[in-house]
Enzyme design. Structure first.
Site, PDB file in Angstrom:
ATOM      1  N   PHE A 122       0.890  -1.157  -0.106  1.00  0.00           N
ATOM      2  CA  PHE A 122      -0.014  -0.061  -0.162  1.00  0.00           C
ATOM      3  C   PHE A 122       0.981   1.172   0.015  1.00  0.00           C
ATOM      4  CE2 PHE A 122      -2.505   3.470   1.980  1.00  0.00           C
ATOM      5  CZ  PHE A 122      -3.559   3.130   1.406  1.00  0.00           C
ATOM      6  N   PHE A 155       9.172   4.948   1.619  1.00  0.00           N
ATOM      7  CA  PHE A 155       9.273   3.982   2.678  1.00  0.00           C
ATOM      8  C   PHE A 155       8.079   3.253   2.414  1.00  0.00           C
ATOM      9  CE2 PHE A 155      10.293   8.024   5.658  1.00  0.00           C
ATOM     10  CZ  PHE A 155      11.899   7.987   4.917  1.00  0.00           C
ATOM     11  N   GLN A 336      16.736  -3.865  29.975  1.00  0.00           N
ATOM     12  CA  GLN A 336      17.243  -3.515  31.313  1.00  0.00           C
ATOM     13  C   GLN A 336      17.366  -4.709  32.206  1.00  0.00           C
ATOM     14  OE1 GLN A 336      18.380  -0.326  31.667  1.00  0.00           O
ATOM     15  NE2 GLN A 336      18.709  -0.613  33.963  1.00  0.00           N
ATOM     16  N   GLU A 363       1.825   4.071  10.241  1.00  0.00           N
ATOM     17  CA  GLU A 363       0.645   3.860  10.221  1.00  0.00           C
ATOM     18  C   GLU A 363      -0.136   5.031  10.971  1.00  0.00           C
ATOM     19  OE1 GLU A 363      -1.882   0.617   9.683  1.00  0.00           O
ATOM     20  OE2 GLU A 363      -0.464  -0.742   8.461  1.00  0.00           O
ATOM     21  N   GLY A 364       0.398   6.030  11.244  1.00  0.00           N
ATOM     22  CA  GLY A 364       0.148   7.600  11.928  1.00  0.00           C
ATOM     23  C   GLY A 364       0.720   7.420  13.101  1.00  0.00           C
TER      24      GLY A 364
HETATM   25  N1  CAA Z   1     -12.637   8.629   8.521  1.00  0.00           N
HETATM   26  C1  CAA Z   1     -13.345   9.159   7.393  1.00  0.00           C
HETATM   27  N2  CAA Z   1     -13.054  10.270   6.754  1.00  0.00           N
HETATM   28  C2  CAA Z   1     -11.941  11.210   7.439  1.00  0.00           C
HETATM   29  C3  CAA Z   1     -11.194  10.558   8.195  1.00  0.00           C
HETATM   30  C4  CAA Z   1     -11.455   9.254   8.890  1.00  0.00           C
HETATM   31  N3  CAA Z   1     -10.817   8.732   9.751  1.00  0.00           N
HETATM   32  N4  CAA Z   1     -10.037  11.375   8.660  1.00  0.00           N
HETATM   33  C5  CAA Z   1     -10.326  12.380   7.894  1.00  0.00           C
HETATM   34  N5  CAA Z   1     -11.388  12.232   7.025  1.00  0.00           N
HETATM   35  C6  CAA Z   1     -11.926  13.136   6.004  1.00  0.00           C
HETATM   36  C7  CAA Z   1     -12.433  14.552   6.707  1.00  0.00           C
HETATM   37  O1  CAA Z   1     -13.567  14.545   7.287  1.00  0.00           O
HETATM   38  C8  CAA Z   1     -12.142  15.521   5.616  1.00  0.00           C
HETATM   39  O2  CAA Z   1     -13.309  15.393   4.581  1.00  0.00           O
HETATM   40  P1  CAA Z   1     -14.066  16.380   3.980  1.00  0.00           P
HETATM   41  O3  CAA Z   1     -13.088  16.853   2.872  1.00  0.00           O
HETATM   42  O4  CAA Z   1     -15.353  16.045   3.603  1.00  0.00           O
HETATM   43  O5  CAA Z   1     -14.055  17.456   4.796  1.00  0.00           O
HETATM   44  C9  CAA Z   1     -11.130  14.706   4.825  1.00  0.00           C
HETATM   45  O6  CAA Z   1     -11.255  13.557   5.156  1.00  0.00           O
HETATM   46  C10 CAA Z   1      -9.687  15.628   4.980  1.00  0.00           C
HETATM   47  O7  CAA Z   1      -9.531  15.472   6.572  1.00  0.00           O
HETATM   48  P2  CAA Z   1      -8.749  16.458   7.406  1.00  0.00           P
HETATM   49  O8  CAA Z   1      -8.895  17.896   6.920  1.00  0.00           O
HETATM   50  O9  CAA Z   1      -8.842  16.048   8.806  1.00  0.00           O
HETATM   51  O10 CAA Z   1      -7.153  16.030   6.947  1.00  0.00           O
HETATM   52  P3  CAA Z   1      -5.813  16.691   7.185  1.00  0.00           P
HETATM   53  O11 CAA Z   1      -4.986  16.806   5.796  1.00  0.00           O
HETATM   54  O12 CAA Z   1      -5.815  17.503   8.259  1.00  0.00           O
HETATM   55  O13 CAA Z   1      -5.182  15.145   7.701  1.00  0.00           O
HETATM   56  C11 CAA Z   1      -4.438  13.551   9.379  1.00  0.00           C
HETATM   57  C12 CAA Z   1      -5.593  14.247   8.693  1.00  0.00           C
HETATM   58  C13 CAA Z   1      -5.403  12.741  10.211  1.00  0.00           C
HETATM   59  C14 CAA Z   1      -3.290  14.104  10.164  1.00  0.00           C
HETATM   60  C15 CAA Z   1      -4.126  12.472   8.256  1.00  0.00           C
HETATM   61  O14 CAA Z   1      -3.200  13.355   7.324  1.00  0.00           O
HETATM   62  C16 CAA Z   1      -3.497  11.440   8.644  1.00  0.00           C
HETATM   63  O15 CAA Z   1      -4.062  10.548   9.119  1.00  0.00           O
HETATM   64  N6  CAA Z   1      -1.874  11.348   8.548  1.00  0.00           N
HETATM   65  C17 CAA Z   1      -1.251  10.195   8.993  1.00  0.00           C
HETATM   66  C18 CAA Z   1      -0.840   9.463   7.787  1.00  0.00           C
HETATM   67  C19 CAA Z   1      -0.581   7.807   7.877  1.00  0.00           C
HETATM   68  O16 CAA Z   1      -1.187   7.373   8.786  1.00  0.00           O
HETATM   69  N7  CAA Z   1       0.325   7.486   7.286  1.00  0.00           N
HETATM   70  C20 CAA Z   1       0.621   5.965   7.126  1.00  0.00           C
HETATM   71  C21 CAA Z   1       1.032   5.548   6.022  1.00  0.00           C
HETATM   72  S1  CAA Z   1       0.699   3.553   5.625  1.00  0.00           S
HETATM   73  C22 CAA Z   1       2.042   2.797   6.584  1.00  0.00           C
HETATM   74  O17 CAA Z   1       2.717   3.303   7.521  1.00  0.00           O
HETATM   75  C23 CAA Z   1       1.782   1.427   6.189  1.00  0.00           C
HETATM   76  C24 CAA Z   1       3.039   0.718   6.450  1.00  0.00           C
HETATM   77  O18 CAA Z   1       4.101   0.806   6.112  1.00  0.00           O
HETATM   78  C25 CAA Z   1       3.130  -0.569   7.613  1.00  0.00           C
END
Ligand code: CAA
Length: 385
Positions: A122, A155, A336, A363-364
């Site tokens: 992903f 990544f 430890q 994953e956040g």
């Molecule tokens: N469920 C449904 N909708 C959601 C949501 C959720 N949990 N979170 C946000 N949304 C929607 C909002 O309602 C909004 O919708 P509208 O356009 O209708 O208003 C839209 O998404 C945008 O939301 P935000 O304005 O809150 O978005 P943002 O730009 O401020 O970002 C954030 C929010 C939570 C910080 C997001 O960027 C985030 O989750 N960041 C972390 C990224 C992450 O987890 N990356 C992991 C990568 S995968 C990985 O790591 C896999 C691996 O290798 C193992």
């Protein structure tokens, strides 16, 4: 603690534990050194139907949900979370397909994913878009019969090894999060290549790599869901998958606790086993409490998701944050109590401590997720008012 597993869940957990003990344990230290991808173990997992666990029966799966997936990830992580994450990451693509894919896409891809023939990955993160996921820059431009992808993902777990990639890109650069869409990209698609393989602190058996798209033409039918829905689909997917990282953390912490108990039982200091010293007992008892509390929270979040609940952002974030902070604390304490030996590569706990760190990041990050929890709390307060 009794978690009232069904017979099928006990069988899945038992099988995962057997693979971990018999196939992963003998190779984990070597793979950590060589940073080789664990293809042998992935094949064992496929042969034991572990990739079928989270796929519905109509697509040749076993029909399990988030809870069953967590059971497998926890058992694999108890022995090696680098191998476990290679398995866990391969659930992200199919989960997106299951929620948003067309029937034709599901029929085409899910049976091969269930059998383990096709490993998946992903791809969301980019150099400019980590926690700020909507800052992605990879684009998909509409042309006759499809979309042309350009950009670089960073990544990416299983990068270079997986056959099938779910990639989040901008189909409309002017609309930010609302301009993102999801595509399935097969490994051999012209214009799709791989950049450098990262050298990591921990989970070194897993592959983490750049994905490079240069004028990569992807057929229209490979879009998952509707144009513009890619970001929200991703947010919902991550809500669903984060308990899996929690399960990884619980497995890691459990492994570290067991290693610490084993070591302190046999290590004699001051004429007695270390485990007889109250100061060591206190540390071990706290480790055990934390592991069990984290497990209970992860299982509860997974069961909430499987219950068909509509929204579980908060539950999922809580499970991931608490379990990953627990893993960091418990693995550090394990090093430890094992003292000088614990710091050496001959003992497993130093690897576990290195492996634990990433669970607080991917994953956040735990900071982003605490924000999400606080946001939900604020909403709830507003409703009460
Ligand atoms: N469920 C449904 N909708 C959601 C949501 C959720 N949990 N979170 C946000 N949304 C929607 C909002 O309602 C909004 O919708 P509208 O356009 O209708 O208003 C839209 O998404 C945008 O939301 P935000 O304005 O809150 O978005 P943002 O730009 O401020 O970002 C954030 C929010 C939570 C910080 C997001 O960027 C985030 O989750 N960041 C972390 C990224 C992450 O987890 N990356 C992991 C990568 S995968 C990985 O790591 C896999 C691996 O290798 C193992």
């Amino acid at each position: 603690m009794e978690y009232f597993l069904t017979e099928q869940q006990k069988t899945i957990k038992g099988l995962a534990r057997r693979i971990a003990e018999e196939r992963i344990l003998p190779v984990r230290a070597e793979l950590d050194e060589t940073e080789e991808f664990p293809w042998g173990v992935i094949k064992d997992l496929a042969d034991s139907d572990m990739f079928r666990v989270f796929i519905p029966e109509e697509y040749e799966g076993l029909g399990g949900g988030c809870f069953e997936l967590c059971l497998v990830i926890e058992e694999l992580s108890r022995v090696c979370s680098g191998i476990a994450v290679s398995y866990a990451a391969s659930a992200l693509g199919p989960l997106t397909l299951l929620e948003y894919g067309t029937e034709a896409q599901k029929q085409k891809y899910l049976p091969d994913i269930a059998s383990g023939k096709k490993l998946t990955a992903f791809a969301l993160t980019e150099a400019t878009a980590g926690s700020d996921a909507s800052a992605i820059r990879t684009t998909a431009e509409r042309v006759g019969g499809g979309y042309v992808l350009n950009g670089t993902k960073q990544f990416i777990t299983n990068g270079g090894e997986a056959e099938l990639y779910t990639v989040i890109v901008l189909t409309d650069k002017t609309r930010g999060a609302r301009g993102a869409s999801a595509f399935l990209v097969e490994k051999d698609t012209p214009g799709f290549s791989f950049g450098k393989k990262e050298r990591k602190m921990g989970i070194r058996a897993s592959s983490t790599r750049e994905l490079i798209f240069r004028n990569c033409l992807v057929p229209e039918e490979n879009m998952i869901g509707k144009p513009g829905m890619g970001f929200i689909m991703t947010m919902k997917l991550l809500d669903r998958s984060r308990p899996g990282i929690g399960a990884q953390a619980v497995g890691l912490a459990q492994g570290a606790l067991e290693a610490a108990v084993d070591y302190t039982r046999q290590r004699i200091q001051f004429g007695q086993p270390l485990i007889s010293l109250p100061v060591v007992q206190d540390i071990l008892a706290d480790m055990a409490i934390r592991v069990e509390a984290a497990r209970a929270l992860v299982y509860a979040a997974a069961r909430t998701i499987d219950s068909g609940a509509k929204s579980f952002t908060e539950e999922s974030a809580m499970a991931k944050v608490f379990a990953s902070d627990t893993a960091m604390k418990v693995t550090t304490d394990a090093v430890q109590v094992c003292g000088g030996a614990g710091y050496m590569r001959d003992y497993p706990v130093e690897k576990m401590m290195r492996d634990a760190k990433i669970t607080q990041i991917y994953e956040g990050s735990n900071q982003v997720l605490r924000n999400a929890i606080a946001f939900e709390l604020r909403k709830r307060k507003a409703r009460r008012e």
